[in-house]
Design a protein around this motif. Structure first.
Motif, PDB file in Angstrom:
ATOM      1  N   SER A 201       0.927  -1.233   0.076  1.00 35.24           N
ATOM      2  CA  SER A 201       0.042  -0.117   0.152  1.00 35.24           C
ATOM      3  C   SER A 201       1.055   1.302   0.011  1.00 35.24           C
ATOM      4  O   SER A 201       0.598   2.480  -0.777  1.00 35.24           O
ATOM      5  N   PHE A 202       1.876   1.260   0.797  1.00 41.39           N
ATOM      6  CA  PHE A 202       2.987   2.434   0.964  1.00 41.39           C
ATOM      7  C   PHE A 202       3.446   2.728  -0.693  1.00 41.39           C
ATOM      8  O   PHE A 202       3.306   3.844  -1.035  1.00 41.39           O
ATOM      9  N   LEU A 203       3.702   1.652  -1.333  1.00 37.17           N
ATOM     10  CA  LEU A 203       4.422   1.921  -2.616  1.00 37.17           C
ATOM     11  C   LEU A 203       3.439   2.463  -3.709  1.00 37.17           C
ATOM     12  O   LEU A 203       3.637   3.112  -4.359  1.00 37.17           O
ATOM     13  N   ALA A 204       2.173   1.674  -3.619  1.00 32.66           N
ATOM     14  CA  ALA A 204       1.212   2.032  -4.597  1.00 32.66           C
ATOM     15  C   ALA A 204       0.869   3.616  -4.227  1.00 32.66           C
ATOM     16  O   ALA A 204       0.666   4.508  -5.422  1.00 32.66           O
ATOM     17  N   SER A 205       0.688   3.960  -3.151  1.00 37.97           N
ATOM     18  CA  SER A 205       0.303   5.263  -2.479  1.00 37.97           C
ATOM     19  C   SER A 205       1.192   6.472  -2.861  1.00 37.97           C
ATOM     20  O   SER A 205       0.933   7.713  -3.092  1.00 37.97           O
ATOM     21  N   MET A 206       2.591   6.079  -3.242  1.00 38.32           N
ATOM     22  CA  MET A 206       3.617   6.928  -3.533  1.00 38.32           C
ATOM     23  C   MET A 206       3.102   7.708  -4.871  1.00 38.32           C
ATOM     24  O   MET A 206       3.720   8.902  -4.924  1.00 38.32           O
ATOM     25  N   THR A 207       2.238   7.058  -5.537  1.00 35.62           N
ATOM     26  CA  THR A 207       2.113   7.826  -6.869  1.00 35.62           C
ATOM     27  C   THR A 207       1.284   9.163  -6.696  1.00 35.62           C
ATOM     28  O   THR A 207       1.231   9.942  -7.330  1.00 35.62           O
ATOM     29  N   SER A 208       0.700   9.192  -5.423  1.00 34.94           N
ATOM     30  CA  SER A 208      -0.132  10.473  -5.237  1.00 34.94           C
ATOM     31  C   SER A 208       0.721  11.571  -4.742  1.00 34.94           C
ATOM     32  O   SER A 208       0.142  12.691  -4.908  1.00 34.94           O
TER      33      SER A 208
ATOM     34  N   VAL B 106      10.159   8.661 -11.412  1.00 39.01           N
ATOM     35  CA  VAL B 106      11.406   7.753 -11.658  1.00 39.01           C
ATOM     36  C   VAL B 106      11.234   6.766 -10.537  1.00 39.01           C
ATOM     37  O   VAL B 106      11.246   5.535 -10.918  1.00 39.01           O
ATOM     38  N   PHE B 107      11.839   7.102  -9.330  1.00 41.54           N
ATOM     39  CA  PHE B 107      11.554   6.361  -8.371  1.00 41.54           C
ATOM     40  C   PHE B 107      10.507   5.529  -8.023  1.00 41.54           C
ATOM     41  O   PHE B 107      10.550   4.191  -7.697  1.00 41.54           O
ATOM     42  N   ILE B 108       9.432   6.037  -8.335  1.00 36.04           N
ATOM     43  CA  ILE B 108       8.092   5.326  -8.099  1.00 36.04           C
ATOM     44  C   ILE B 108       7.831   4.191  -8.950  1.00 36.04           C
ATOM     45  O   ILE B 108       7.520   3.089  -8.698  1.00 36.04           O
ATOM     46  N   ALA B 109       8.274   4.454 -10.376  1.00 34.40           N
ATOM     47  CA  ALA B 109       8.215   3.535 -11.339  1.00 34.40           C
ATOM     48  C   ALA B 109       9.004   2.243 -10.896  1.00 34.40           C
ATOM     49  O   ALA B 109       8.793   1.031 -11.316  1.00 34.40           O
ATOM     50  N   ILE B 110      10.300   2.607 -10.251  1.00 36.37           N
ATOM     51  CA  ILE B 110      11.244   1.403 -10.069  1.00 36.37           C
ATOM     52  C   ILE B 110      10.770   0.905  -8.979  1.00 36.37           C
ATOM     53  O   ILE B 110      10.677  -0.561  -9.004  1.00 36.37           O
ATOM     54  N   ALA B 111      10.206   1.231  -8.085  1.00 33.21           N
ATOM     55  CA  ALA B 111       9.682   0.915  -6.596  1.00 33.21           C
ATOM     56  C   ALA B 111       8.514   0.050  -6.912  1.00 33.21           C
ATOM     57  O   ALA B 111       8.538  -1.291  -6.360  1.00 33.21           O
ATOM     58  N   VAL B 112       7.514   0.125  -7.872  1.00 32.38           N
ATOM     59  CA  VAL B 112       6.540  -0.231  -8.090  1.00 32.38           C
ATOM     60  C   VAL B 112       6.792  -1.690  -8.615  1.00 32.38           C
ATOM     61  O   VAL B 112       5.823  -2.749  -8.448  1.00 32.38           O
ATOM     62  N   LEU B 113       7.975  -1.808  -9.122  1.00 35.43           N
ATOM     63  CA  LEU B 113       8.153  -3.319  -9.776  1.00 35.43           C
ATOM     64  C   LEU B 113       8.362  -4.410  -8.681  1.00 35.43           C
ATOM     65  O   LEU B 113       8.268  -5.573  -8.874  1.00 35.43           O
ATOM     66  N   ALA B 114       8.503  -3.850  -7.420  1.00 37.87           N
ATOM     67  CA  ALA B 114       8.663  -4.913  -6.189  1.00 37.87           C
ATOM     68  C   ALA B 114       7.253  -5.321  -5.811  1.00 37.87           C
ATOM     69  O   ALA B 114       7.145  -6.351  -4.849  1.00 37.87           O
ATOM     70  N   MET B 115       6.268  -4.710  -6.281  1.00 39.85           N
ATOM     71  CA  MET B 115       4.994  -4.956  -5.643  1.00 39.85           C
ATOM     72  C   MET B 115       4.337  -6.204  -6.369  1.00 39.85           C
ATOM     73  O   MET B 115       4.564  -6.435  -7.734  1.00 39.85           O
ATOM     74  N   PRO B 116       3.331  -6.875  -5.740  1.00 41.46           N
ATOM     75  CA  PRO B 116       2.719  -7.921  -6.463  1.00 41.46           C
ATOM     76  C   PRO B 116       1.551  -7.262  -7.025  1.00 41.46           C
ATOM     77  O   PRO B 116       1.101  -6.026  -7.064  1.00 41.46           O
ATOM     78  N   GLU B 117       1.069  -7.966  -7.998  1.00 47.27           N
ATOM     79  CA  GLU B 117      -0.298  -7.538  -8.906  1.00 47.27           C
ATOM     80  C   GLU B 117      -1.415  -7.587  -7.790  1.00 47.27           C
ATOM     81  O   GLU B 117      -1.474  -8.418  -6.810  1.00 47.27           O
ATOM     82  N   SER B 118      -2.477  -6.926  -8.136  1.00 45.32           N
ATOM     83  CA  SER B 118      -3.827  -7.161  -7.074  1.00 45.32           C
ATOM     84  C   SER B 118      -4.293  -8.426  -7.171  1.00 45.32           C
ATOM     85  O   SER B 118      -4.643  -9.002  -8.285  1.00 45.32           O
ATOM     86  N   PRO B 119      -4.606  -9.007  -6.184  1.00 47.31           N
ATOM     87  CA  PRO B 119      -5.416 -10.542  -6.196  1.00 47.31           C
ATOM     88  C   PRO B 119      -6.664 -10.238  -6.885  1.00 47.31           C
ATOM     89  O   PRO B 119      -7.145 -11.418  -7.412  1.00 47.31           O
ATOM     90  N   ARG B 120      -7.368  -9.294  -6.648  1.00 44.76           N
ATOM     91  CA  ARG B 120      -8.770  -9.318  -7.452  1.00 44.76           C
ATOM     92  C   ARG B 120      -8.509  -9.274  -8.987  1.00 44.76           C
ATOM     93  O   ARG B 120      -9.200  -9.764  -9.610  1.00 44.76           O
ATOM     94  N   TRP B 121      -7.573  -8.432  -9.395  1.00 44.87           N
ATOM     95  CA  TRP B 121      -7.383  -8.410 -10.636  1.00 44.87           C
ATOM     96  C   TRP B 121      -6.826  -9.624 -11.394  1.00 44.87           C
ATOM     97  O   TRP B 121      -7.243 -10.308 -12.335  1.00 44.87           O
ATOM     98  N   LEU B 122      -6.019 -10.396 -10.317  1.00 47.97           N
ATOM     99  CA  LEU B 122      -5.681 -11.952 -11.056  1.00 47.97           C
ATOM    100  C   LEU B 122      -6.707 -12.763 -11.024  1.00 47.97           C
ATOM    101  O   LEU B 122      -6.716 -13.576 -12.135  1.00 47.97           O
ATOM    102  N   VAL B 123      -7.764 -12.451  -9.956  1.00 47.09           N
ATOM    103  CA  VAL B 123      -8.788 -13.628 -10.049  1.00 47.09           C
ATOM    104  C   VAL B 123      -9.555 -13.292 -11.341  1.00 47.09           C
ATOM    105  O   VAL B 123     -10.098 -14.252 -12.095  1.00 47.09           O
ATOM    106  N   MET B 124      -9.741 -11.927 -11.750  1.00 48.46           N
ATOM    107  CA  MET B 124     -10.637 -11.800 -12.925  1.00 48.46           C
ATOM    108  C   MET B 124      -9.839 -12.180 -13.965  1.00 48.46           C
ATOM    109  O   MET B 124     -10.551 -12.500 -15.028  1.00 48.46           O
ATOM    110  N   GLN B 125      -8.577 -12.457 -14.231  1.00 53.87           N
ATOM    111  CA  GLN B 125      -7.876 -13.188 -15.032  1.00 53.87           C
ATOM    112  C   GLN B 125      -8.116 -14.557 -15.226  1.00 53.87           C
ATOM    113  O   GLN B 125      -7.237 -15.253 -16.019  1.00 53.87           O
TER     114      GLN B 125
END
Length: 498
Positions: A39-46, A205-224
């Motif tokens: 949540s911390f990494l994703a919210s950094m985009t704000s 730039v830092f945000i885009a790099i940091a987000v690579l360490a995040m997993p995908e949303s479980p709900r989106w994965l289920v929808m796929q």
């Protein structure tokens, strides 16, 4: 004798200190550190949105010394971000359903990077507007996807705490923008504002790099249909294995996947890939969806109608009206606004899951009302006084700070927490972005009525979305009448003198 009997029967007369599970209060689960990090990494985009809002409030002082623009053009360049970000938010829903929440966040960072550089190198008003447009699209993407991803990752016990992170980082970004204004204000005018705007490319730039360490949303994965990956993410982000299984079952049910399907890869019914979502959301909503939509649109509308953007964007102007005349002093006072917002949003994050949404929201709005009344009184006294009244200046500054404090403790974070958690899974992406449609309605159909007579209202409101051309015609007619009155007064004065 009795003691002996008890001993012989194997029963102890000593009091038992063993816990009784049925009467013990349930233990509060510890905060899931993995979900917290995601949540911390994703919210950094704000941060991108906050920085853009904060930095423009001070940069415009120096931009106008380099690039000629009228007062109207100034208002447009500062306020147009809402419209541009709306376009980004509208596109982000479909994009996130297509490529996933994580890559949408990276995409948002890339767009804002390009926009920040364009604004930094702008040589004209049109060039600056293009950069503002590109950056606004990136902001819209980030604004929509961060709370959605966080709500989908967070366990129920800390969802309010984690979903308020985007608002925390918006305020932190605003504070960074204010600090940037003050830091670069010492540079030559032609360079200072370019650094203020261009340096905004660095966080993306830092945000885009940091987000690579995040997993995908479980709900989106289920929808796929990727149940294996979703199960792994849920195991890491849930408070217990039981909660992980329950969350997976609920998501599968919402996606239309039979409960007995437990393979790592399963087929997802076609109708649940997004077709018919808009029909269910707008044309044929059942009572629950209708109520959800009303609440989501309403809370977003009142957040914008509260005047928070005006206070943040025009805080230097407010402090100037209050009697603070030097640019650097205005920027320092504005930094106090950013600091106050950041501190109180941090307080709100810890209260959301303890006190609840409604008490914080209602107390927040009440405090904002009192603060705005105090600000109005203070500015009225300052503007109508022959000399500088220190107490009135202090009242203006304190009420601005209290206004942003009350906003940050309730109206700010709860808007995104509430709207991101109340929509059903199948409607979440589209539901969160439709909350921005209210802004377009008011921008398109509501004319400015300041200074207009009651007789002019009927003409102004009779042209619907063409009210701007009608307004220009009314203003031109008014200026022509003023010129004729002035010429008549001049002629009368000359006649009297002769």
């Amino acid at each position: 004798m009795a003691d002996g009997m008890s001993a012989r029967n194997g029963v102890s007369s000593a009091p038992s200190h063993l816990p009784i599970p049925a009467f013990d209060p349930p233990r509060k689960p510890k905060r899931n550190k993995y979900a917290l990090a995601c949540s911390f990494l994703a919210s950094m985009t704000s941060i991108l949105l906050g920085y853009d809002i904060g930095v423009m409030s001070g940069a415009i002082i120096y931009i106008r010394k380099t690039i000629h623009m009228t007062d109207v053009q100034k208002e447009v360049i500062m306020g147009i971000l809402n419209l541009y970000s709306l376009l980004g938010s509208a596109a982000a829903g479909r994009t996130s359903d297509w490529i996933g929440r994580r890559y949408t966040i990276i995409f948002a960072g890339g767009i804002f990077f390009a926009g920040a550089l364009l604004m930094g190198f702008a040589t004209s008003y049109a060039f600056l507007m293009v950069g503002r447009f590109v950056a606004g699209i990136g902001v819209g993407y980030a604004l929509m996807i961060a709370p959605v991803y966080t709500a989908e990752v967070a366990p129920a016990s800390t969802r309010g705490f984690l979903t308020s992170f985007p608002e925390v980082f918006i305020n932190f970004g605003i504070l960074l923008g204010y600090v940037s204004n003050y830091a670069f204000s010492k540079l030559p005018t032609n360079l200072g504002w370019r650094f203020m705007l261009g340096i905004g490319a660095v966080p993306s730039v830092f945000i885009a790099i940091a987000v690579l360490a995040m997993p995908e949303s479980p709900r989106w994965l289920v929808m796929q249909g990727r149940l294996g990956e979703a199960r792994t993410v849920l195991d890491k982000t849930s408070d217990s294995p039981e909660e992980s299984k329950l969350r997976l079952t609920e998501i599968k049910e919402a996606a239309g996947i039979p409960e007995h399907c437990n393979d790592d890869i399963v087929a997802v019914p076609k109708q649940h890939h997004g077709e018919g979502v808009w029909r269910e959301l707008l044309l044929r909503p059942h009572p629950a969806v209708r109520h959800i939509l009303m609440c989501a649109v309403g809370i977003h509308f009142f957040q914008q109608a509260s005047g928070i953007d005006s206070v943040v964007l025009y805080s230097p102007e407010i402090f100037k009206r209050a009697g603070i005349t030097k640019d650097t002093e205005q920027l320092l006072a504005t930094m106090a606004v950013g600091f106050t917002k950041t501190v109180f949003i941090l307080v709100a994050t810890f209260l959301l899951d303890k006190i609840g949404r409604r008490p914080l929201l209602l107390s927040s709005v009440a405090g904002m009302i009192v603060s705005l009344v105090g600000l109005g009184i203070g500015l009225t006294i300052v503007e109508n006084s022959d000399h500088k009244m220190i107490w009135a200046v202090a009242l203006c500054i304190s009420t601005v700070l209290s206004f942003v404090a009350f906003f940050s403790i309730g109206m700010g974070p709860i808007t995104w927490v509430y709207s991101s958690e109340i929509f059903p899974l199948r409607l979440r992406a589209q539901g969160c972005r439709i909350a921005a449609v209210a802004w377009v309605f008011f921008y398109t159909f509501l004319p400015e009525t300041q200074g207009k007579t009651l007789e002019e209202m009927e003409t102004l409101f009779g042209t619907f979305y063409k009210w701007r051309s009608t307004l220009r015609a009314l203003n031109e007619k008014k200026r022509e009448n003023d010129r004729q009155v002035q010429m008549g007064n001049t002629t009368t004065k000359e006649h009297n003198q002769s």
